[in-house]
Design a protein around this motif. Structure first.
Motif, PDB file in Angstrom:
ATOM      1  N   ALA A 101       5.135  11.019  11.324  1.00  0.00           N
ATOM      2  CA  ALA A 101       4.981   9.699  11.938  1.00  0.00           C
ATOM      3  C   ALA A 101       3.602   9.108  11.693  1.00  0.00           C
ATOM      4  O   ALA A 101       3.442   7.884  11.616  1.00  0.00           O
ATOM      5  CB  ALA A 101       5.245   9.796  13.442  1.00  0.00           C
ATOM      6  N   ALA A 102       2.596   9.961  11.554  1.00  0.00           N
ATOM      7  CA  ALA A 102       1.248   9.481  11.260  1.00  0.00           C
ATOM      8  C   ALA A 102       1.216   8.746   9.928  1.00  0.00           C
ATOM      9  O   ALA A 102       0.389   7.847   9.722  1.00  0.00           O
ATOM     10  CB  ALA A 102       0.265  10.652  11.244  1.00  0.00           C
ATOM     11  N   GLY A 103       2.115   9.101   9.027  1.00  0.00           N
ATOM     12  CA  GLY A 103       2.229   8.381   7.762  1.00  0.00           C
ATOM     13  C   GLY A 103       3.168   7.198   7.855  1.00  0.00           C
ATOM     14  O   GLY A 103       2.924   6.147   7.240  1.00  0.00           O
ATOM     15  N   LEU A 104       4.232   7.332   8.632  1.00  0.00           N
ATOM     16  CA  LEU A 104       5.202   6.241   8.773  1.00  0.00           C
ATOM     17  C   LEU A 104       4.565   4.992   9.376  1.00  0.00           C
ATOM     18  O   LEU A 104       4.982   3.865   9.097  1.00  0.00           O
ATOM     19  CB  LEU A 104       6.381   6.689   9.650  1.00  0.00           C
ATOM     20  CG  LEU A 104       7.259   7.814   9.103  1.00  0.00           C
ATOM     21  CD1 LEU A 104       8.303   8.232  10.137  1.00  0.00           C
ATOM     22  CD2 LEU A 104       7.940   7.389   7.811  1.00  0.00           C
ATOM     23  N   GLY A 105       3.550   5.184  10.219  1.00  0.00           N
ATOM     24  CA  GLY A 105       2.901   4.050  10.870  1.00  0.00           C
ATOM     25  C   GLY A 105       2.144   3.148   9.921  1.00  0.00           C
ATOM     26  O   GLY A 105       1.746   2.040  10.301  1.00  0.00           O
ATOM     27  N   ALA A 106       1.963   3.589   8.680  1.00  0.00           N
ATOM     28  CA  ALA A 106       1.160   2.813   7.726  1.00  0.00           C
ATOM     29  C   ALA A 106       1.946   1.714   7.037  1.00  0.00           C
ATOM     30  O   ALA A 106       1.415   0.631   6.775  1.00  0.00           O
ATOM     31  CB  ALA A 106       0.571   3.750   6.671  1.00  0.00           C
ATOM     32  N   THR A 107       3.198   1.965   6.740  1.00  0.00           N
ATOM     33  CA  THR A 107       3.883   1.154   5.742  1.00  0.00           C
ATOM     34  C   THR A 107       4.111  -0.301   6.151  1.00  0.00           C
ATOM     35  O   THR A 107       3.777  -1.217   5.404  1.00  0.00           O
ATOM     36  CB  THR A 107       5.226   1.794   5.373  1.00  0.00           C
ATOM     37  OG1 THR A 107       5.994   2.000   6.566  1.00  0.00           O
ATOM     38  CG2 THR A 107       5.002   3.144   4.711  1.00  0.00           C
ATOM     39  N   GLU A 108       4.700  -0.534   7.331  1.00  0.00           N
ATOM     40  CA  GLU A 108       4.986  -1.917   7.700  1.00  0.00           C
ATOM     41  C   GLU A 108       3.720  -2.686   8.023  1.00  0.00           C
ATOM     42  O   GLU A 108       3.583  -3.863   7.697  1.00  0.00           O
ATOM     43  CB  GLU A 108       5.956  -1.980   8.884  1.00  0.00           C
ATOM     44  CG  GLU A 108       6.459  -3.379   9.114  1.00  0.00           C
ATOM     45  CD  GLU A 108       7.602  -3.434  10.101  1.00  0.00           C
ATOM     46  OE1 GLU A 108       8.166  -4.528  10.267  1.00  0.00           O
ATOM     47  OE2 GLU A 108       7.927  -2.404  10.692  1.00  0.00           O
ATOM     48  N   THR A 109       2.784  -2.028   8.667  1.00  0.00           N
ATOM     49  CA  THR A 109       1.496  -2.660   8.946  1.00  0.00           C
ATOM     50  C   THR A 109       0.855  -3.156   7.655  1.00  0.00           C
ATOM     51  O   THR A 109       0.442  -4.319   7.555  1.00  0.00           O
ATOM     52  CB  THR A 109       0.537  -1.634   9.587  1.00  0.00           C
ATOM     53  OG1 THR A 109       1.156  -1.069  10.727  1.00  0.00           O
ATOM     54  CG2 THR A 109      -0.772  -2.280   9.975  1.00  0.00           C
ATOM     55  N   LEU A 110       0.779  -2.278   6.667  1.00  0.00           N
ATOM     56  CA  LEU A 110       0.087  -2.611   5.429  1.00  0.00           C
ATOM     57  C   LEU A 110       0.879  -3.596   4.583  1.00  0.00           C
ATOM     58  O   LEU A 110       0.294  -4.375   3.815  1.00  0.00           O
ATOM     59  CB  LEU A 110      -0.211  -1.331   4.646  1.00  0.00           C
ATOM     60  CG  LEU A 110      -1.154  -0.360   5.374  1.00  0.00           C
ATOM     61  CD1 LEU A 110      -1.314   0.932   4.579  1.00  0.00           C
ATOM     62  CD2 LEU A 110      -2.513  -1.001   5.630  1.00  0.00           C
ATOM     63  N   TYR A 111       2.196  -3.591   4.707  1.00  0.00           N
ATOM     64  CA  TYR A 111       2.999  -4.600   4.002  1.00  0.00           C
ATOM     65  C   TYR A 111       2.625  -6.001   4.475  1.00  0.00           C
ATOM     66  O   TYR A 111       2.362  -6.904   3.662  1.00  0.00           O
ATOM     67  CB  TYR A 111       4.493  -4.346   4.224  1.00  0.00           C
ATOM     68  CG  TYR A 111       5.360  -5.492   3.727  1.00  0.00           C
ATOM     69  CD1 TYR A 111       5.585  -5.649   2.358  1.00  0.00           C
ATOM     70  CD2 TYR A 111       5.913  -6.410   4.615  1.00  0.00           C
ATOM     71  CE1 TYR A 111       6.359  -6.718   1.894  1.00  0.00           C
ATOM     72  CE2 TYR A 111       6.677  -7.469   4.147  1.00  0.00           C
ATOM     73  CZ  TYR A 111       6.904  -7.622   2.793  1.00  0.00           C
ATOM     74  OH  TYR A 111       7.660  -8.681   2.338  1.00  0.00           O
TER      75      TYR A 111
END
Length: 474
Positions: A135-145
């Protein structure tokens, strides 16, 4: 189903900072937006698929580990909390570290957590730890998109690209529930941990199409984020075992958090926000009502389908398809709805539909599966309809310069509410017994009681909205 909304404030703040960059035009010429956006969008959808696939498999994990729903729920609740906190951290880091680097870090954490989870799947608590790393990695994708879109896409096209985020969320929900349902039905459930490893294939495209950025370091309020996480986790632990120790920790952590933001000038949210009564009351409503979304839609529904109707998770996952598609349509019509109804009316109608849907399930337990598909569709559409007007209400008396932060904290609270809802509904599923005479006996009566309590929490949210929020609006 509101995590995609969680990041909306990030896009607003990123757009403001991006517009101030002196070299923005030169940078845009070097960035292949048409190729970079599909790469990040695919990674975002894939991440949402991963998260949603693990939400539906709780009944299978209860059977596999021979433990309670409350214990199994930690793999969902802690992961959801970490995703929410991670989004705040990644958004802050994006001002000083390139989006390309952060995405690679995110993919690495997703893969590391997934590989670890597959190897240690026989131990539940190691599985929970693996889900936290993932989850620590999953939190990155939509934010950074959304940050990438705000930073590099020309303003005239930004709404179109940001709209892809909302529609992609519904698509990912369908694919995720189908993936989780079918893999756990026809394969060993731990194979679900192997799916996220496919994200490694995206790294070459990230390196090729995303730019190397340089930025200015920005303060990240790690302590403030840790304190709010402590508040959330202590509340969830208390709801799991009703320990006086955990209640004491919850009260203490709330007091420490309020004291901290009162004195810390650059905290991620200041005490001034909590002096706005309309904002505070709306937060209370959001915490209550969105907890019922997780409690009913994401948790209790799957359990009652497998326990009462004796159907597999593959069939349960299929039931989510019409609900997600209908919610996507309602979300796309939110602008039209806003022109016909004011925010208070829209929220009130949505809450009444939510309460009615859950109560109908309470008294129709054992009825045709079509009935429950219809109730799932109604409640999903109501939650989709409610999000924008409820947020608009919370911001009605908020100064413009504070709205970005307010939206971020509001959506963070929604993410916390979803985790809490998953926790208390699991506790209800494990041992709730109200001994109400008008319910059926046995397993049907048990789930009727579970839904009855969830409906009661939704009704409490309506009372708070009508009694406190409505009178604070203009």
């Amino acid at each position: 189903m509101s995590f995609q909304k969680y990041i909306s404030e990030v896009a607003v703040e990123a757009q403001i900072s991006a517009n101030k960059m002196q070299m923005k035009e030169k940078t845009e010429q070097k960035v292949q937006v048409g190729k970079a956006v599909p790469v990040i969008l695919f990674l975002m959808i894939f991440s949402l698929v991963i998260d949603n696939s693990f939400k539906i498999i709780s009944p299978k994990l209860v059977e596999y580990f021979g433990t309670s729903a409350s214990t199994v729920s930690w793999q969902v609740t802690l992961a959801g909390l970490v995703i929410g906190m991670g989004a705040v951290v990644y958004a802050s880091l994006s001002d000083s570290i390139s989006i390309r680097t952060l995405l690679i870090v995110g993919v690495s954490l997703i893969s590391l957590g997934s590989l670890f989870g597959y190897l240690v799947h026989a131990n539940l608590w190691f599985v929970v730890l693996a889900r936290v790393i993932q989850a620590a990695g999953l939190g990155a994708t939509e934010t950074l998109y959304l940050i990438f879109v705000a930073r590099y896409v020309e303003p005239a096209k930004q709404k179109k690209y940001m709209g892809f985020s909302t529609s992609s969320f519904q698509l990912a929900t369908v694919i995720g529930t189908l993936t989780g349902g079918f893999i756990t039905t026809f394969m060993a459930w731990q194979n679900l941990f192997l799916v996220p490893l496919l994200s490694l294939l995206v790294i070459p495209f990230i390196l090729k199409y995303l730019p190397k950025e340089r930025g200015v370091r920005k303060h990240i309020d790690i302590l403030g984020i840790v304190l709010i996480a402590t508040v959330a986790v202590s509340s969830m632990v208390y709801l799991t075992n009703f320990s006086w120790l955990m209640l004491g920790l919850f009260i203490t952590s709330v007091a420490v958090f309020l004291a901290y933001i009162s004195k810390k000038k650059n905290a991620f949210i200041t005490i001034g926000f909590f002096k706005n009564k309309l904002f505070v009351f709306t937060l209370v409503v959001a915490l209550l009502i969105y907890s019922t979304q997780a409690a009913f839609t994401l948790n209790a529904f799957s359990f009652l389908m497998t326990d009462v109707y004796k159907i597999g998770l593959d069939a349960v996952s299929l039931m989510f398809i019409p609900a997600c598609l209908a919610a996507a349509i309602v979300g796309s019509l939110s602008g039209l709805i806003a022109r016909k109804l004011n925010s208070v009316s829209a929220v009130t109608i949505a809450m009444l539909v939510i309460i009615g849907s859950i109560l109908a399930g309470t008294f129709l337990m054992g009825a045709s599966l079509i009935v429950f598909v219809a109730l799932l569709i109604l409640s999903s559409c109501a939650f989709a309809m409610m999000y924008a007007p409820l947020m608009h209400t919370s911001l009605e008396k908020m100064p413009d310069e504070n709205k970005g932060t307010a939206i971020g904290f509001y959506n963070l609270c929604i993410n916390i509410a979803m985790s809490i809802g998953f926790t208390y509904s699991s506790r209800f599923i494990d041992g709730l017994n109200l001994h109400l005479n008008f319910f059926q006996t046995g397993i049907k009566g048990h789930y009727s009681e579970v839904l009855f309590v969830i409906a009661g929490i939704a009704f409490l949210a309506l009372l708070v909205f009508q009694g406190m929020v409505k009178h604070q609006t203009k």
